[in-house]
Motif scaffolding. Sequence first.
Motif, PDB file in Angstrom:
ATOM      1  N   ALA A 231     -15.928 -41.325  17.477  1.00  0.00           N
ATOM      2  CA  ALA A 231     -15.756 -40.378  16.370  1.00  0.00           C
ATOM      3  C   ALA A 231     -16.929 -39.396  16.301  1.00  0.00           C
ATOM      4  CB  ALA A 231     -15.621 -41.130  15.051  1.00  0.00           C
ATOM      5  N   ILE A 232     -18.129 -39.895  16.474  1.00  0.00           N
ATOM      6  CA  ILE A 232     -19.314 -39.030  16.426  1.00  0.00           C
ATOM      7  C   ILE A 232     -19.302 -38.046  17.595  1.00  0.00           C
ATOM      8  CG2 ILE A 232     -21.838 -39.007  16.666  1.00  0.00           C
ATOM      9  CD1 ILE A 232     -21.782 -41.697  15.073  1.00  0.00           C
ATOM     10  N   ILE A 233     -19.002 -38.546  18.783  1.00  0.00           N
ATOM     11  CA  ILE A 233     -18.947 -37.669  19.960  1.00  0.00           C
ATOM     12  C   ILE A 233     -17.852 -36.618  19.779  1.00  0.00           C
ATOM     13  CG2 ILE A 233     -18.371 -37.593  22.424  1.00  0.00           C
ATOM     14  CD1 ILE A 233     -19.816 -40.317  22.658  1.00  0.00           C
ATOM     15  N   GLY A 234     -16.716 -37.029  19.250  1.00  0.00           N
ATOM     16  CA  GLY A 234     -15.626 -36.089  18.999  1.00  0.00           C
ATOM     17  C   GLY A 234     -16.021 -35.000  18.025  1.00  0.00           C
ATOM     18  N   ARG A 235     -16.735 -35.394  16.984  1.00  0.00           N
ATOM     19  CA  ARG A 235     -17.178 -34.401  15.996  1.00  0.00           C
ATOM     20  C   ARG A 235     -18.194 -33.439  16.613  1.00  0.00           C
ATOM     21  NH1 ARG A 235     -15.117 -31.390  12.897  1.00  0.00           N
ATOM     22  NH2 ARG A 235     -16.509 -29.872  13.737  1.00  0.00           N
ATOM     23  N   LEU A 236     -19.095 -33.942  17.410  1.00  0.00           N
ATOM     24  CA  LEU A 236     -20.092 -33.085  18.027  1.00  0.00           C
ATOM     25  C   LEU A 236     -19.480 -32.136  19.057  1.00  0.00           C
ATOM     26  CD1 LEU A 236     -23.014 -35.639  18.515  1.00  0.00           C
ATOM     27  CD2 LEU A 236     -22.844 -33.843  16.783  1.00  0.00           C
ATOM     28  N   ALA A 237     -18.415 -32.569  19.708  1.00  0.00           N
ATOM     29  CA  ALA A 237     -17.760 -31.742  20.735  1.00  0.00           C
ATOM     30  C   ALA A 237     -16.713 -30.799  20.153  1.00  0.00           C
ATOM     31  CB  ALA A 237     -17.108 -32.651  21.774  1.00  0.00           C
TER      32      ALA A 237
ATOM     33  N   GLN B 272     -14.712 -27.819  18.409  1.00  0.00           N
ATOM     34  CA  GLN B 272     -14.922 -26.379  18.509  1.00  0.00           C
ATOM     35  C   GLN B 272     -14.925 -25.685  17.137  1.00  0.00           C
ATOM     36  OE1 GLN B 272     -15.549 -24.824  21.471  1.00  0.00           O
ATOM     37  NE2 GLN B 272     -15.602 -26.913  22.255  1.00  0.00           N
ATOM     38  N   LYS B 273     -14.388 -26.332  16.122  1.00  0.00           N
ATOM     39  CA  LYS B 273     -14.320 -25.732  14.785  1.00  0.00           C
ATOM     40  C   LYS B 273     -15.254 -26.465  13.833  1.00  0.00           C
ATOM     41  CE  LYS B 273      -9.625 -24.132  15.396  1.00  0.00           C
ATOM     42  NZ  LYS B 273      -8.276 -24.083  14.865  1.00  0.00           N
TER      43      LYS B 273
END
Length: 68
Positions: free
Chosen positions: A56-62, A64-65
């Motif tokens: 979840a953290i990696i997804g949030r950091l990656a 685009q919005k």
Amino acid sequence: MNEDKPWYQSRGVWGGIVALVAALAGLFGVTLDAATHEALTVSLTSAAAAIGAVVAIIGRLAAQKTLR
């Protein structure tokens, strides 16, 4: 039980997976006592929750919005 959660955070799912693995291991002569079975279920549930948090953290950091 109205709270949603991912499948990998369910102790019931992990308990079933551990039971399946224990049954398959029993076919090969390996046995698990009840305490080991419970400890393995708790450990796998905790590990799955930690992995989910990292994803979840990696997804949030990656992403685009930005968040509002």
